[in-house]
Design a protein around this motif. Sequence first.
Motif, short mmCIF file in Angstrom:
data_model
loop_
_atom_site.label_atom_id
_atom_site.label_comp_id
_atom_site.label_asym_id
_atom_site.label_seq_id
_atom_site.Cartn_x
_atom_site.Cartn_y
_atom_site.Cartn_z
N GLU A 185 -22.03 -32.08 56.46
CA GLU A 185 -21.91 -30.95 55.55
C GLU A 185 -22.18 -29.62 56.24
O GLU A 185 -22.90 -29.57 57.25
N TYR A 186 -21.62 -28.55 55.68
CA TYR A 186 -21.88 -27.19 56.17
C TYR A 186 -23.31 -26.77 55.79
O TYR A 186 -23.92 -27.38 54.93
N PRO A 187 -23.82 -25.71 56.43
CA PRO A 187 -25.19 -25.28 56.12
C PRO A 187 -25.29 -24.67 54.72
O PRO A 187 -24.35 -24.04 54.25
N HIS A 188 -26.42 -24.88 54.10
CA HIS A 188 -26.69 -24.29 52.78
C HIS A 188 -27.79 -23.25 52.91
O HIS A 188 -28.70 -23.41 53.73
N TYR A 189 -27.73 -22.23 52.08
CA TYR A 189 -28.79 -21.22 52.01
C TYR A 189 -29.05 -20.90 50.55
O TYR A 189 -28.16 -21.01 49.71
N THR A 190 -30.29 -20.48 50.26
CA THR A 190 -30.59 -19.98 48.93
C THR A 190 -31.51 -18.76 49.08
O THR A 190 -31.80 -18.32 50.20
N ARG A 191 -31.96 -18.17 47.98
CA ARG A 191 -32.84 -17.00 48.04
C ARG A 191 -34.15 -17.33 48.78
O ARG A 191 -34.59 -18.48 48.70
N PRO A 192 -34.76 -16.43 49.46
CA PRO A 192 -34.38 -15.03 49.64
C PRO A 192 -33.27 -14.87 50.69
O PRO A 192 -33.16 -15.69 51.61
N ALA A 193 -32.46 -13.81 50.53
CA ALA A 193 -31.33 -13.58 51.45
C ALA A 193 -31.83 -13.23 52.85
O ALA A 193 -31.12 -13.40 53.83
N GLU A 194 -33.06 -12.72 52.91
CA GLU A 194 -33.65 -12.47 54.23
C GLU A 194 -35.11 -12.90 54.18
O GLU A 194 -35.82 -12.59 53.22
N ARG A 196 -38.44 -13.29 56.96
CA ARG A 196 -38.97 -13.12 58.32
C ARG A 196 -37.88 -12.67 59.30
O ARG A 196 -37.85 -13.09 60.45
N GLY A 197 -36.92 -11.92 58.79
CA GLY A 197 -35.84 -11.43 59.64
C GLY A 197 -34.69 -12.43 59.78
O GLY A 197 -33.70 -12.13 60.44
N TRP A 198 -34.80 -13.62 59.17
CA TRP A 198 -33.73 -14.63 59.25
C TRP A 198 -32.78 -14.39 58.09
O TRP A 198 -33.13 -14.66 56.93
N ARG A 199 -31.59 -13.88 58.43
CA ARG A 199 -30.66 -13.49 57.38
C ARG A 199 -29.66 -14.58 57.05
O ARG A 199 -29.19 -15.30 57.94
N VAL A 200 -29.33 -14.67 55.79
CA VAL A 200 -28.24 -15.54 55.36
C VAL A 200 -26.93 -14.94 55.87
O VAL A 200 -26.78 -13.71 55.84
N PRO A 201 -25.98 -15.74 56.37
CA PRO A 201 -24.71 -15.19 56.84
C PRO A 201 -24.05 -14.30 55.78
O PRO A 201 -23.97 -14.69 54.61
N ASP A 202 -23.57 -13.12 56.21
CA ASP A 202 -23.01 -12.13 55.28
C ASP A 202 -21.91 -12.71 54.41
O ASP A 202 -21.80 -12.38 53.23
N LEU A 204 -21.51 -15.40 52.98
CA LEU A 204 -21.95 -16.14 51.78
C LEU A 204 -22.38 -15.19 50.67
O LEU A 204 -22.46 -15.58 49.50
N LEU A 205 -22.67 -13.94 51.04
CA LEU A 205 -23.09 -12.95 50.04
C LEU A 205 -21.92 -12.08 49.62
O LEU A 205 -22.04 -11.21 48.77
N SER A 206 -20.74 -12.34 50.24
CA SER A 206 -19.60 -11.42 50.07
C SER A 206 -18.87 -11.60 48.76
O SER A 206 -18.19 -10.70 48.29
N GLY A 207 -18.96 -12.80 48.18
CA GLY A 207 -18.20 -13.07 46.95
C GLY A 207 -16.74 -13.41 47.21
O GLY A 207 -15.98 -13.65 46.28
N HIS A 208 -16.31 -13.46 48.50
CA HIS A 208 -14.92 -13.82 48.82
C HIS A 208 -14.80 -15.34 48.92
O HIS A 208 -15.13 -15.92 49.96
N HIS A 209 -14.32 -15.95 47.87
CA HIS A 209 -14.36 -17.42 47.83
C HIS A 209 -13.55 -18.07 48.93
O HIS A 209 -13.97 -19.06 49.51
N GLU A 210 -12.37 -17.50 49.23
CA GLU A 210 -11.54 -18.10 50.28
C GLU A 210 -12.24 -18.03 51.64
O GLU A 210 -12.25 -19.00 52.40
N GLN A 211 -12.84 -16.86 51.91
CA GLN A 211 -13.54 -16.71 53.19
C GLN A 211 -14.73 -17.67 53.26
O GLN A 211 -15.03 -18.25 54.31
N ARG A 216 -17.19 -22.41 55.53
CA ARG A 216 -17.85 -23.73 55.35
C ARG A 216 -17.10 -24.83 56.10
O ARG A 216 -17.72 -25.67 56.76
N ARG A 217 -15.76 -24.82 56.00
CA ARG A 217 -14.97 -25.84 56.71
C ARG A 217 -15.21 -25.74 58.21
O ARG A 217 -15.35 -26.75 58.90
#
Length: 233
Positions: A185-194, A196-202, A204-211, A216-217
Amino acid sequence: MAVEIDIFTLFPDWFEWLAEQRHVRNALAAGTRIECVNFREHTPLGAGQVDDTPFGGGAGMVLRVDVLDSALRAHYGVDPVQLRSERRVIALAPGGRLLDDPLVDELAGEPALTLLCGRYEGFDERILQHLSSDVVSIGRYVLSGGELAAMVLCDAVLRKLPGALGHERSAAEESFSAALEGNPEYPHYTRPAEYRGWRVPDVLLSGHHEQIERWRRERSRERGAPAPGRDGG
Ligand code: ADE
């Protein structure tokens, strides 16, 4: 879809814990049945004997073929040699076919499974040759018996059944599924978005479902061809 699972074991109590787990309870509520048979109760030998010393010498005790034959015959009322052509009779042993997602899918499509849990040094070879249809291993290491392996198999099979997880997409898109071309499976993230400086990939926060889908693929494929020393997902 429901499956009937009979587990032949010397330790039926172990499976009480399994039956209490949520996804197993869901499966049971949907018609799946798990029954344990203590094959010591069916032994034709005195004093509850189920095992014996190995011919040719060596350490440990071996489960007797006549004991398993009697227990299967008593439970199903047919010759176990015939039984194994009517339903999957699976002996759990370290040297068997490795349990993987395609095998779990295959077993989840069966109406009925019989699991044979070995103890001691293992099964008399004639149990594997004549009384079982499959020999399945959960990994190339030796457990003290087949019970934990049977639980792993039950867990993996039951969570494939519709309704067991309570959310259908999870099982369809999880690691090794056809939807992910057999990759982890692809990596999963949940809140908080950041954190200790470790950011969730942008993305996933973009709202662009196709991207997001594409990202993920790609990550899933990468994990399917891991660099040496890297764990899968
Ligand atoms: N019994 C003992 N070890 C086992 C293993 N690794 N897989 C399945 N059954 C077992």
